[in-house]
Design a protein around this motif. Structure first.
Motif, PDB file in Angstrom:
ATOM      1  N   GLU A   1       0.014   9.431  -5.804  1.00 46.07           N
ATOM      2  CA  GLU A   1       1.285  10.095  -6.526  1.00 46.07           C
ATOM      3  C   GLU A   1       1.601   9.620  -7.723  1.00 46.07           C
ATOM      4  O   GLU A   1       2.440   9.799  -8.951  1.00 46.07           O
ATOM      5  CB  GLU A   1       2.003  11.267  -5.903  1.00 46.07           C
ATOM      6  CG  GLU A   1       0.858  11.873  -4.209  1.00 46.07           C
ATOM      7  CD  GLU A   1       1.247  10.822  -3.107  1.00 46.07           C
ATOM      8  OE1 GLU A   1       1.990  10.696  -1.948  1.00 46.07           O
ATOM      9  OE2 GLU A   1       0.193  10.856  -2.646  1.00 46.07           O
ATOM     10  N   LEU A   2       2.232   8.263  -7.340  1.00 44.96           N
ATOM     11  CA  LEU A   2       2.975   7.730  -8.068  1.00 44.96           C
ATOM     12  C   LEU A   2       2.737   7.851  -9.397  1.00 44.96           C
ATOM     13  O   LEU A   2       2.774   7.533 -10.979  1.00 44.96           O
ATOM     14  CB  LEU A   2       3.104   6.339  -7.668  1.00 44.96           C
ATOM     15  CG  LEU A   2       4.883   5.975  -6.564  1.00 44.96           C
ATOM     16  CD1 LEU A   2       4.271   4.594  -5.912  1.00 44.96           C
ATOM     17  CD2 LEU A   2       5.858   7.133  -6.895  1.00 44.96           C
ATOM     18  N   TYR A   3       1.353   7.460  -9.404  1.00 48.12           N
ATOM     19  CA  TYR A   3       0.324   6.768 -10.816  1.00 48.12           C
ATOM     20  C   TYR A   3      -0.030   8.547 -11.441  1.00 48.12           C
ATOM     21  O   TYR A   3       0.177   8.714 -12.308  1.00 48.12           O
ATOM     22  CB  TYR A   3      -1.204   6.378 -10.120  1.00 48.12           C
ATOM     23  CG  TYR A   3      -1.504   5.474  -9.879  1.00 48.12           C
ATOM     24  CD1 TYR A   3      -1.543   4.327 -10.814  1.00 48.12           C
ATOM     25  CD2 TYR A   3      -1.448   4.577  -8.512  1.00 48.12           C
ATOM     26  CE1 TYR A   3      -1.236   2.731 -10.656  1.00 48.12           C
ATOM     27  CE2 TYR A   3      -1.323   2.709  -8.377  1.00 48.12           C
ATOM     28  CZ  TYR A   3      -1.080   2.464  -9.667  1.00 48.12           C
ATOM     29  OH  TYR A   3      -1.487   1.287  -8.996  1.00 48.12           O
TER      30      TYR A   3
ATOM     31  N   VAL B   1       4.272   1.176 -12.373  1.00 48.62           N
ATOM     32  CA  VAL B   1       4.270   0.987 -11.186  1.00 48.62           C
ATOM     33  C   VAL B   1       3.652   0.291 -10.500  1.00 48.62           C
ATOM     34  O   VAL B   1       3.642  -0.673  -9.018  1.00 48.62           O
ATOM     35  CB  VAL B   1       2.447   3.068 -10.895  1.00 48.62           C
ATOM     36  CG1 VAL B   1       3.085   2.899  -9.841  1.00 48.62           C
ATOM     37  CG2 VAL B   1       3.933   3.994 -11.979  1.00 48.62           C
TER      38      VAL B   1
END
Lengths: 269, 293
Positions: free
Chosen positions: B184-186, B203
């Motif tokens: 999700e961070l990406y 990230v």
């Protein structure tokens, strides 16, 4: 395009990584003197096993091989047994000072093994254990890292399984032996490979405690032979192959467990 | 219950206590004595000399040479090894990469080899006339280098060997670290319009800090114990340019039997490793991320 470049880089690095090993095997099969040429030959002009023959018959490598095997197997079996018991006790028994004791043990991991070698040598000398198998084995009978790894794994085993066995009237040792150990199989395999490879490759302590050349392990014998046979490239490569091959085969057969073990050790510390 | 726990613990804890803990304490005592070859036959010949060994050590140019060499190995070889491991982990873990199951064990293979054996092999690869390395470099127009015979190049040669031997291990730990970064961070970064490089910087790198510190600590501890490579390849030479602290400790202790002096060297090593670990552990706390420590 990007994909091709990426894979080219990776293949080139893979070749460079394997090159020393390839050359070691190749040179070990060359007739004496052939490797000392320019440009360095990559493949033998004719394949010969004479260097392996020399090592085994004249230089006593069979003996060193057996020493290494006996020591590595003993250390692996004993430490697996002791570490798993201790790991189980730390994970599943409640007793006063348990967590303190465990923390103390883990903190000791920062002491480098070399620090202990001088008094240990004097101590084993008094006990008559210098230059014996036992002198090597005592330092590997149990390891803090192994206890740590076993404890982490055993923690995940549900208490209800142990309770159920206890209800059935199983003795404490029986619970460990026939409930806990079978469930620990994956971690035991991992730890076994780690321990075996570590014991096989260990150099510093065997070099110190094994003083007579009939007791040498392969790495110790190879280091000493390499000092005496500087010019015999092909012979030394054959010695290196014999030292590396057993652990390499073990790795190829069980690499999945090995790599998982490293991830496990790094995840929780 | 309690009795069972004790019975389970004793087989492991007793040998660790007897053959690790006690000798470590004894080494500390030993470092304050003049224990030498005459004391070997009769321990009563050894006397307490206070901090004399340490004072003598700090005045010994050979000790400072060994310290310098070891720090060179740790400070250049360590970061280099971590950087190579991280790069290789990124390559292997890349979405574009095929045959991961093939590349991973190949890169990892040197880790499993026996250090003494590969040191013997690399001694020949570094041969000034017939070695593979100089042959390879000749294609780049580089003149032959006497890798292990030149005081300037001997330590870099040992560093190169240790990076080759060890990068696979740290690579695996980095791969585990990379795989634990939530996808999700990406996605969030992409929605914000971050390109690949910005995603890496924003990230990947920050999320890998705890892993990098962990890898840094184990690499540092290992590197401070440099011994087999110089023992096999150079015997500490040429002109002591590869003499490491552990090699000096070994020579003083087990070649000249100056056990008191050697124990002092061992304790200096211990103090340095302890200090290094505490600094890196402190950094780890400060980063506030302890998910994989």
């Amino acid at each position: 395009m990007k994909k091709v470049l990426l894979h080219t880089v990776m293949v080139v690095i893979a070749i460079l990584t394997l090159l020393p090993g390839f050359w070691m095997i190749s040179a070990s099969l060359m007739p004496a003197g052939e490797a000392s040429a320019y440009p360095p030959p990559f493949v033998p002009s004719e394949i010969t096993f004479e260097h392996y023959d020399t090592l085994l018959t004249r230089l006593g490598l069979a003996r060193y091989f057996m020493n290494s095997l006996i020591l590595s197997v003993s250390i692996t079996v004993i430490s697996l047994f002791f570490n798993s018991m201790a790991g189980y006790a730390f994970a599943k028994y409640r007793f006063a000072g348990r967590d303190k004791l465990f923390r103390l043990l883990v903190a000791e991991m920062v002491i480098p093994a070399q620090v202990t070698t001088l008094p240990l040598f004097l101590m084993l000398n008094k006990l008559g254990l210098v230059n014996t198998y036992a002198g090597v084995i005592v330092t590997g009978m149990a390891t803090i890292y192994g206890i740590f790894l076993m404890r982490q794994f055993t923690l995940s085993i549900p208490d209800s399984l142990i309770e159920a066995a206890r209800m059935d009237g199983a003795s404490e040792f029986k619970i460990y032996w026939s409930v806990i150990l079978p469930l620990c199989r994956p971690i035991l395999v991992t730890l076994a490979i780690f321990t075996f490879v570590g014991a096989w490759s260990d150099f510093f302590w065997p070099l110190i405690v094994l003083t007579d050349d009939s007791m040498y392990t392969l790495p110790v014998a190879l280091a000493i032979l390499a000092g005496e046979h500087v010019q015999d490239t092909e012979l030394m490569m054959a010695g290196a192959v014999m030292t590396v091959l057993p652990v390499m085969l073990l790795f190829i057969a069980l690499q999945r467990y090995y790599i998982q073990g490293i991830m496990l050790g790094s995840v929780k510390g | 219950m309690r009795r069972a726990a004790i019975l389970f613990l004793i087989p492991a804890l007793l040998p660790i206590f007897l053959f690790f803990f006690i000798p470590a304490l004894a080494a500390f005592v030993l470092s304050f004595t003049d224990f030498d070859i005459y004391s070997l036959g009769d321990f009563r010949n050894a006397r307490f000399v206070g901090v004399k060994n340490y004072l003598q050590l700090f005045e010994d140019p050979l000790f400072w040479k060994a310290m310098g060499n070891t720090f060179y190995f740790v400070l250049v070889g360590g970061p280099l090894s971590v950087a190579v491991s991280l790069s290789m982990a990124l390559l292997v873990n890349s979405k574009l990469t095929r045959f991961k199951g093939l590349f991973r064990p190949v890169y990892f293979a040197p880790v499993v080899t026996t250090l003494v054996a590969v040191a013997v092999v690399w001694r020949y690869l570094y041969h000034p006339r017939f070695g593979l390395l100089n042959y390879g470099l000749s294609f780049l127009g580089i003149d032959p280098v006497d890798w292990l015979g030149d005081p300037v190049w001997a330590m870099p040669a040992i560093i190169l060997l240790s990076v080759w031997k060890g990068f696979g291990y740290n690579m695996i730990i980095f791969i585990a670290g990379l795989q634990s970064i939530p996808e999700e961070l990406y996605e969030a970064a992409r929605i914000d319009g971050a390109n690949a490089w910005q995603q890496f910087k924003g990230v990947t790198l920050p999320m890998l800090v705890p892993t990098a510190l962990f890898v840094g600590i184990i690499t540092m501890i290992n590197n401070f114990q440099l011994f087999a490579e110089p023992y096999v390849m150079t015997q500490g030479g040429p002109v002591n340019s590869t003499l490491s602290i552990v090699l000096l400790m070994y020579q003083q202790g087990f070649r000249w039997w100056n056990l008191g002096y050697s124990a002092a060297i061992a304790f200096v090593l211990f103090a340095i490793i302890l200090a290094g670990s505490l600094i890196q552990a402190g950094l780890q706390k400060r980063t506030g991320l302890s998910s994989r420590t």
